[in-house]
Design an enzyme around this catalytic site. Sequence first.
Site, PDB file in Angstrom:
ATOM      1  N   SER A 193      37.442  19.468  44.496  1.00  0.00           N
ATOM      2  CA  SER A 193      38.581  20.121  43.862  1.00  0.00           C
ATOM      3  C   SER A 193      39.652  19.120  43.472  1.00  0.00           C
ATOM      4  O   SER A 193      40.573  19.454  42.756  1.00  0.00           O
ATOM      5  CB  SER A 193      39.154  21.195  44.776  1.00  0.00           C
ATOM      6  N   HIS A 217      33.167  21.611  38.648  1.00  0.00           N
ATOM      7  CA  HIS A 217      34.099  22.300  39.540  1.00  0.00           C
ATOM      8  C   HIS A 217      34.018  23.811  39.314  1.00  0.00           C
ATOM      9  O   HIS A 217      34.426  24.306  38.264  1.00  0.00           O
ATOM     10  CB  HIS A 217      35.524  21.773  39.277  1.00  0.00           C
ATOM     11  N   GLU A 251      34.937  23.802  35.418  1.00  0.00           N
ATOM     12  CA  GLU A 251      35.704  22.676  34.888  1.00  0.00           C
ATOM     13  C   GLU A 251      34.742  21.473  34.948  1.00  0.00           C
ATOM     14  O   GLU A 251      34.252  21.121  36.031  1.00  0.00           O
ATOM     15  CB  GLU A 251      36.910  22.455  35.813  1.00  0.00           C
ATOM     16  N   ASN A 302      43.738  22.556  39.533  1.00  0.00           N
ATOM     17  CA  ASN A 302      44.586  22.419  40.715  1.00  0.00           C
ATOM     18  C   ASN A 302      45.902  21.704  40.426  1.00  0.00           C
ATOM     19  O   ASN A 302      46.878  21.903  41.139  1.00  0.00           O
ATOM     20  CB  ASN A 302      43.810  21.733  41.835  1.00  0.00           C
TER      21      ASN A 302
HETATM   22  N1  3HC Z   1      29.783  37.703  44.862  1.00  0.00           N
HETATM   23  C1  3HC Z   1      29.434  38.568  43.916  1.00  0.00           C
HETATM   24  N2  3HC Z   1      30.284  39.485  43.403  1.00  0.00           N
HETATM   25  C2  3HC Z   1      31.534  39.541  43.911  1.00  0.00           C
HETATM   26  C3  3HC Z   1      31.964  38.676  44.930  1.00  0.00           C
HETATM   27  C4  3HC Z   1      31.034  37.721  45.406  1.00  0.00           C
HETATM   28  N3  3HC Z   1      31.356  36.834  46.354  1.00  0.00           N
HETATM   29  N4  3HC Z   1      33.257  38.949  45.221  1.00  0.00           N
HETATM   30  C5  3HC Z   1      33.627  39.949  44.411  1.00  0.00           C
HETATM   31  N5  3HC Z   1      32.597  40.309  43.617  1.00  0.00           N
HETATM   32  C6  3HC Z   1      32.606  41.280  42.535  1.00  0.00           C
HETATM   33  C7  3HC Z   1      32.725  42.690  42.978  1.00  0.00           C
HETATM   34  O1  3HC Z   1      31.459  43.257  43.221  1.00  0.00           O
HETATM   35  C8  3HC Z   1      33.423  43.337  41.792  1.00  0.00           C
HETATM   36  O2  3HC Z   1      32.507  43.614  40.751  1.00  0.00           O
HETATM   37  P1  3HC Z   1      32.853  44.693  39.562  1.00  0.00           P
HETATM   38  O3  3HC Z   1      33.956  44.123  38.770  1.00  0.00           O
HETATM   39  O4  3HC Z   1      31.571  44.779  38.784  1.00  0.00           O
HETATM   40  O5  3HC Z   1      33.227  45.943  40.259  1.00  0.00           O
HETATM   41  C9  3HC Z   1      34.330  42.247  41.289  1.00  0.00           C
HETATM   42  O6  3HC Z   1      33.802  41.033  41.773  1.00  0.00           O
HETATM   43  C10 3HC Z   1      35.723  42.434  41.806  1.00  0.00           C
HETATM   44  O7  3HC Z   1      35.657  42.519  43.214  1.00  0.00           O
HETATM   45  P2  3HC Z   1      36.380  43.658  44.075  1.00  0.00           P
HETATM   46  O8  3HC Z   1      36.524  44.913  43.291  1.00  0.00           O
HETATM   47  O9  3HC Z   1      35.749  43.724  45.422  1.00  0.00           O
HETATM   48  O10 3HC Z   1      37.801  43.052  44.386  1.00  0.00           O
HETATM   49  P3  3HC Z   1      38.920  42.657  43.379  1.00  0.00           P
HETATM   50  O11 3HC Z   1      38.952  43.497  42.164  1.00  0.00           O
HETATM   51  O12 3HC Z   1      40.113  42.601  44.266  1.00  0.00           O
HETATM   52  O13 3HC Z   1      38.532  41.191  42.913  1.00  0.00           O
HETATM   53  C11 3HC Z   1      38.500  38.841  43.112  1.00  0.00           C
HETATM   54  C12 3HC Z   1      38.268  40.159  43.818  1.00  0.00           C
HETATM   55  C13 3HC Z   1      37.416  38.648  42.072  1.00  0.00           C
HETATM   56  C14 3HC Z   1      38.371  37.772  44.194  1.00  0.00           C
HETATM   57  C15 3HC Z   1      39.912  38.859  42.433  1.00  0.00           C
HETATM   58  O14 3HC Z   1      40.881  39.208  43.369  1.00  0.00           O
HETATM   59  C16 3HC Z   1      40.279  37.534  41.815  1.00  0.00           C
HETATM   60  O15 3HC Z   1      39.872  37.202  40.730  1.00  0.00           O
HETATM   61  N6  3HC Z   1      41.140  36.742  42.538  1.00  0.00           N
HETATM   62  C17 3HC Z   1      41.547  35.425  42.108  1.00  0.00           C
HETATM   63  C18 3HC Z   1      40.492  34.449  42.496  1.00  0.00           C
HETATM   64  C19 3HC Z   1      40.848  33.045  42.098  1.00  0.00           C
HETATM   65  O16 3HC Z   1      41.905  32.735  41.580  1.00  0.00           O
HETATM   66  N7  3HC Z   1      39.914  32.148  42.367  1.00  0.00           N
HETATM   67  C20 3HC Z   1      40.099  30.746  42.109  1.00  0.00           C
HETATM   68  C21 3HC Z   1      40.538  30.072  43.367  1.00  0.00           C
HETATM   69  S1  3HC Z   1      40.870  28.371  43.089  1.00  0.00           S
HETATM   70  C22 3HC Z   1      39.382  27.636  43.314  1.00  0.00           C
HETATM   71  O17 3HC Z   1      38.381  28.239  43.655  1.00  0.00           O
HETATM   72  C23 3HC Z   1      39.351  26.160  43.026  1.00  0.00           C
HETATM   73  C24 3HC Z   1      39.471  25.301  44.251  1.00  0.00           C
HETATM   74  O18 3HC Z   1      39.358  23.955  43.844  1.00  0.00           O
HETATM   75  C25 3HC Z   1      40.722  25.489  45.059  1.00  0.00           C
END
Ligand code: 3HC
Length: 282
Positions: free
Chosen positions: A119, A140, A152, A190
């Site tokens: 990251s 990434h 990325e 990031n």
């Molecule tokens: N695997 C497969 N599917 C998943 C899953 C997983 N691990 N987690 C969630 N899903 C699916 C669900 O089944 C659902 O599918 P649908 O749209 O077809 O119904 C969809 O994703 C949305 O999930 P939920 O309804 O359970 O929950 P939310 O609507 O609250 O969404 C989330 C969850 C997708 C995590 C959403 O809150 C989100 O996008 N959050 C922001 C995440 C983010 O910013 N990530 C980046 C982090 S930074 C990073 O990773 C980089 C590093 O370097 C720090």
Amino acid sequence: MDIKAVGVIGAGTMGNGIAHVFARSGFSVVLCDVEQRFLERGLATITKNLEREVAKNKVTAEEKAAALKRIEGVTERGKLAECDVIVEAATEKFEIKTEIFRDLDRLARPEVILASNTSSISITKLAALTRRPEKVIGMHFFNPVPVMKLVEVIRGLATSQETFAAVRELAVKLEKTPVEVNDAPGFVSNRVLMPLLNEAMFAVMEGVATAEAVDEVFKLGMAHPMGPLTLADFIGLDVCLDIMRVMQEGLGDPKYRPCPLLIKMVDAGWLGRKSGRGFYRY
Ligand code: 3HC
């Protein structure tokens, strides 16, 4: 470049998500971690997330079974020798990645691309540990990997156009959208995200608002799916702190100083969702 078998190092949150999307797209995957119990936990998570996708009609039960069959869990790194590309998603510590990249360079065929899901660690520095710097690149992914569309793709100083093009194509085969970025501390994701999360922590520390209020502002005012403090807990507060420190050191600007509250919480072992406590309790 004909890529069929993919190696993934690390079965943690990112590694198991990466193995999941490669297997779902028809690649055979060798998933490697240091202990059997880490592999078992990673494979259990992949199974659970594929089941979630079956329930949502994104994949069929047959596709789920076929994807799981394509993943082989191994603790012996030598098994990666047969892979056409290796994606490293191990712990975010330079010393750990140093050992891994040197070893991968020894065991993989000379034409094999070595990608890192780091990251924030310099791709140029990882590349320089190997005899194939033109074949080292950043790939990434974002958590949760099966859901987030972005990859990325980070070019180190020596990364060749051929390597870049192969990895971009690979991301498309995973049904992701690759975005090209040059190597710099924090890349783009990031570099921009972490100061936002860090500033949200300052707002809480200074008593400007509660964590809940800060998160409501971003969810309702800016349509973020998660507020910044929920997101920090989701990413892991230790990971956030490590990334802030890499940017502080690499860019030298005091605006990247980590929030003292973040440091204190990490010292307390309050690492967010994974430890049961961060800005919220789980
Ligand atoms: N695997 C497969 N599917 C998943 C899953 C997983 N691990 N987690 C969630 N899903 C699916 C669900 O089944 C659902 O599918 P649908 O749209 O077809 O119904 C969809 O994703 C949305 O999930 P939920 O309804 O359970 O929950 P939310 O609507 O609250 O969404 C989330 C969850 C997708 C995590 C959403 O809150 C989100 O996008 N959050 C922001 C995440 C983010 O910013 N990530 C980046 C982090 S930074 C990073 O990773 C980089 C590093 O370097 C720090």
